[in-house]
Design a protein around this motif. Structure first.
Motif, mmCIF file in Angstrom:
data_model
loop_
_atom_site.group_PDB
_atom_site.id
_atom_site.type_symbol
_atom_site.label_atom_id
_atom_site.label_comp_id
_atom_site.label_asym_id
_atom_site.label_seq_id
_atom_site.Cartn_x
_atom_site.Cartn_y
_atom_site.Cartn_z
ATOM 1 N N MET A 5 73.573 20.645 17.214
ATOM 2 C CA MET A 5 74.245 19.334 17.254
ATOM 3 C C MET A 5 72.855 18.272 16.752
ATOM 4 S SD MET A 5 74.071 19.022 21.447
ATOM 5 C CE MET A 5 75.341 20.333 21.696
ATOM 6 N N ARG A 6 73.297 17.220 16.717
ATOM 7 C CA ARG A 6 72.229 16.327 16.158
ATOM 8 C C ARG A 6 71.007 16.282 17.264
ATOM 9 N NH1 ARG A 6 72.351 9.670 14.852
ATOM 10 N NH2 ARG A 6 70.520 9.579 13.670
ATOM 11 N N PRO A 7 69.819 16.481 16.669
ATOM 12 C CA PRO A 7 68.784 16.450 17.526
ATOM 13 C C PRO A 7 68.232 15.101 18.112
ATOM 14 C CG PRO A 7 68.062 17.332 15.470
ATOM 15 C CD PRO A 7 69.653 16.825 15.266
ATOM 16 N N ILE A 8 68.199 14.749 19.409
ATOM 17 C CA ILE A 8 68.033 13.623 19.856
ATOM 18 C C ILE A 8 66.615 13.569 20.754
ATOM 19 C CG2 ILE A 8 68.604 11.565 21.408
ATOM 20 C CD1 ILE A 8 71.599 12.480 20.881
ATOM 21 N N LEU A 9 65.489 13.072 20.308
ATOM 22 C CA LEU A 9 64.367 13.180 20.878
ATOM 23 C C LEU A 9 63.860 11.837 21.444
ATOM 24 C CD1 LEU A 9 61.494 14.523 20.752
ATOM 25 C CD2 LEU A 9 60.682 13.446 18.969
ATOM 26 N N TYR A 10 63.549 11.998 22.654
ATOM 27 C CA TYR A 10 62.996 10.855 23.592
ATOM 28 C C TYR A 10 61.359 10.914 23.697
ATOM 29 C CZ TYR A 10 62.665 8.479 28.604
ATOM 30 O OH TYR A 10 62.463 7.836 29.540
ATOM 31 N N LEU A 11 60.957 9.982 22.954
ATOM 32 C CA LEU A 11 59.397 9.868 22.725
ATOM 33 C C LEU A 11 58.659 8.700 23.793
ATOM 34 C CD1 LEU A 11 57.895 10.059 19.298
ATOM 35 C CD2 LEU A 11 56.540 9.761 21.338
ATOM 36 N N ALA A 12 58.192 9.324 24.867
ATOM 37 C CA ALA A 12 57.790 8.335 26.052
ATOM 38 C C ALA A 12 56.220 8.077 25.629
ATOM 39 C CB ALA A 12 57.846 9.126 27.307
ATOM 40 N N ILE A 13 55.774 6.927 25.666
ATOM 41 C CA ILE A 13 54.738 6.252 25.022
ATOM 42 C C ILE A 13 53.771 5.570 26.297
ATOM 43 C CG2 ILE A 13 53.215 5.206 23.384
ATOM 44 C CD1 ILE A 13 55.587 5.601 21.556
ATOM 45 N N THR A 14 52.634 6.050 26.820
ATOM 46 C CA THR A 14 51.953 5.337 27.663
ATOM 47 C C THR A 14 51.765 3.732 27.793
ATOM 48 O OG1 THR A 14 50.022 5.887 29.204
ATOM 49 C CG2 THR A 14 49.515 5.610 26.819
ATOM 50 N N ASN A 15 51.683 3.142 28.693
ATOM 51 C CA ASN A 15 51.729 1.731 28.747
ATOM 52 C C ASN A 15 50.256 1.186 28.745
ATOM 53 O OD1 ASN A 15 52.662 -0.994 29.029
ATOM 54 N ND2 ASN A 15 52.510 -0.913 31.118
ATOM 55 N N HIS A 16 49.534 1.370 27.591
ATOM 56 C CA HIS A 16 48.153 1.033 27.556
ATOM 57 C C HIS A 16 47.487 0.896 26.153
ATOM 58 C CE1 HIS A 16 43.807 1.022 28.951
ATOM 59 N NE2 HIS A 16 43.534 1.626 27.991
ATOM 60 N N GLY A 17 47.401 -0.284 25.722
ATOM 61 C CA GLY A 17 46.957 -0.778 24.365
ATOM 62 C C GLY A 17 48.013 -0.249 23.132
ATOM 63 N N PHE A 18 47.371 -0.235 22.193
ATOM 64 C CA PHE A 18 48.154 0.145 20.901
ATOM 65 C C PHE A 18 47.869 1.408 20.434
ATOM 66 C CE2 PHE A 18 48.919 -4.547 19.425
ATOM 67 C CZ PHE A 18 49.867 -4.688 20.390
ATOM 68 N N GLY A 19 46.869 2.035 20.735
ATOM 69 C CA GLY A 19 46.523 3.298 20.380
ATOM 70 C C GLY A 19 47.435 4.680 20.553
ATOM 71 N N HIS A 20 48.089 4.538 21.945
ATOM 72 C CA HIS A 20 48.671 5.761 22.308
ATOM 73 C C HIS A 20 50.161 5.395 21.345
ATOM 74 C CE1 HIS A 20 46.660 7.399 25.460
ATOM 75 N NE2 HIS A 20 46.357 6.160 25.657
ATOM 76 N N ALA A 21 50.477 4.034 21.241
ATOM 77 C CA ALA A 21 51.808 3.884 20.531
ATOM 78 C C ALA A 21 51.417 4.255 18.984
ATOM 79 C CB ALA A 21 52.005 2.353 20.668
ATOM 80 N N THR A 22 50.426 3.908 18.345
ATOM 81 C CA THR A 22 50.315 4.389 16.931
ATOM 82 C C THR A 22 50.205 5.773 16.557
ATOM 83 O OG1 THR A 22 48.067 3.880 17.022
ATOM 84 C CG2 THR A 22 49.472 2.062 16.574
ATOM 85 N N ARG A 23 49.604 6.341 17.419
ATOM 86 C CA ARG A 23 49.547 8.083 17.186
ATOM 87 C C ARG A 23 50.701 8.652 17.553
ATOM 88 N NH1 ARG A 23 45.305 9.729 21.821
ATOM 89 N NH2 ARG A 23 46.727 10.214 23.676
#
Length: 368
Positions: A5-23
């Motif tokens: 079935m269609r793969p659905i990925l939940y990507l949880a990113i820490t709420n601190h600065g931009f570094g975690h979000a960009t990586r």
């Protein structure tokens, strides 16, 4: 690659600065490149423009924060008392947070959580009866543990976080890491980060760069910026060129301000001889991927910083600055040769692909 079935990925990113979000977005982009069929749900308070700088295709943005990171007024100044208070409030609300996210996950038929690195993500996955992968070079327990002597309240928070991390099915441990011993299953991977969108020649034309690379310097201090950058020192380097992403920087003849989302720090690394920064994994990782020497300020009160600084010195030419050298000196260090790498370490740059392929293998074969 075929999927039941269609793969659905939940990507949880820490709420601190931009570094975690960009990586995390760099890995998400690689997943999307390898398999456009995957539906990406990015769970983060990071702005959409930042994520779109890395992810070219569609994704769903779910603005949620279920960790704190560290409360800061800028890239250096931390409020530990406010941080522990917010963490205690978060811990008290964890049951309702988990229930809300489990309901969302089931309604949207999410098959896997990939987290960087909110501890509650593993507890949410457990409650939703789906696996949780995580990726990072440090855990928040490592950061808070160093502050227990000053604020004993962090002790209970560390135990809580380690309990969450122990429920993680697989950790992708990035380079420049601490042991991360709370995780039961660890896979070491290469450096992660974005890929430049422009060649050096294109940048020279777009930005009208006429100063040689040897005298071009990138100034970058993360999404929170850094207060009181001594921009007056640039007057001592009239025949140099500096590039910054600080929208509040003054207008100076030898300072290029890039405030448009069109450009990211990684995009301009190819035209710079070095980068002046503060310790941060994503910035350091992208510099390692681009072989860009690093000049960094120390951060004695943030445990990850010492790990990053020690490890990065093994990979790149470098110089480590005491705060006085940066804030009150005249930056004479720019005229001095950088220190060579301490060890002959091969720079493995395939972290994005390793993690993306493992995610796709799970969706294809159900392999943890």
């Amino acid at each position: 690659m075929s999927f039941p079935m269609r793969p659905i990925l939940y990507l949880a990113i820490t709420n601190h600065g931009f570094g975690h979000a960009t990586r995390a977005a760099s890995v998400a982009a690689e997943i999307q490149r390898l398999c456009p069929e995957v539906l990406l749900i990015l769970v983060t308070t990071a702005p959409r423009w930042l994520l779109e700088g890395y992810i070219s295709g569609d994704f769903i943005l779910r603005p949620r924060a279920y960790d704190i990171g560290v409360i800061q007024s800028d890239s250096i100044t931390m409020d530990k008392a406010a941080t522990v208070k917010k963490l205690q409030e978060l811990k008290a609300r964890q049951a309702s947070i988990i229930a809300s996210e489990v309901n969302f996950i089931k309604q949207n038929r999410v098959g896997l959580i990939l987290a960087d690195l909110p501890p509650l993500a593993a507890a949410i996955a457990k409650a939703a009866n789906i696996p949780c992968y995580m990726m990072s070079n440090f855990g928040w327990d490592f950061i808070y543990q160093a502050w227990q002597d000053e604020l004993p309240e962090f002790g209970e928070i560390v135990e809580w976080i380690q309990g969450c991390f122990s429920q993680c099915d697989r950790l992708f441990r990035l380079p420049l890491h601490e042991p991360m011993s709370a995780f039961p299953h660890i896979t070491d991977v290469g450096f992660t980060g974005g890929t430049p969108c422009y060649s050096a020649e294109q940048l020279k034309q777009h930005l009208n760069l006429v100063v040689p690379k040897e005298r071009t310097v990138l100034l970058t201090f993360g999404g929170l910026s850094l207060e009181k950058i001594p921009y007056q020192n640039l007057e001592h380097f009239a025949d140099w060129q500096f590039i910054t992403f600080d929208r509040n920087a003054p207008d100076l003849p030898n300072l290029i301000k890039l405030s448009s989302p069109q450009y990211r720090p990684v995009d301009v690394m190819s035209v710079c001889s070095c980068m002046i920064s503060k310790p941060g994994y994503s910035t350091f990782s992208e510099a390692c991927r681009q072989n860009l020497p690093i000049i960094s300020i120390v951060r004695d009160d943030f445990a990850e910083a010492s790990v990053l600084l020690r490890a990065t010195q093994n990979y790149l030419p470098h110089r480590i600055l005491q705060p006085a050298e940066f804030f009150t000196g005249t930056w004479e260090f720019l005229h001095e040769p950088l220190h060579p790498p301490l060890q002959a370490r091969e720079i493995m740059t395939d972290g994005n692909h390793e993690i993306a392929q493992a995610v796709l293998n799970f969706f294809s074969k159900g392999i943890l």
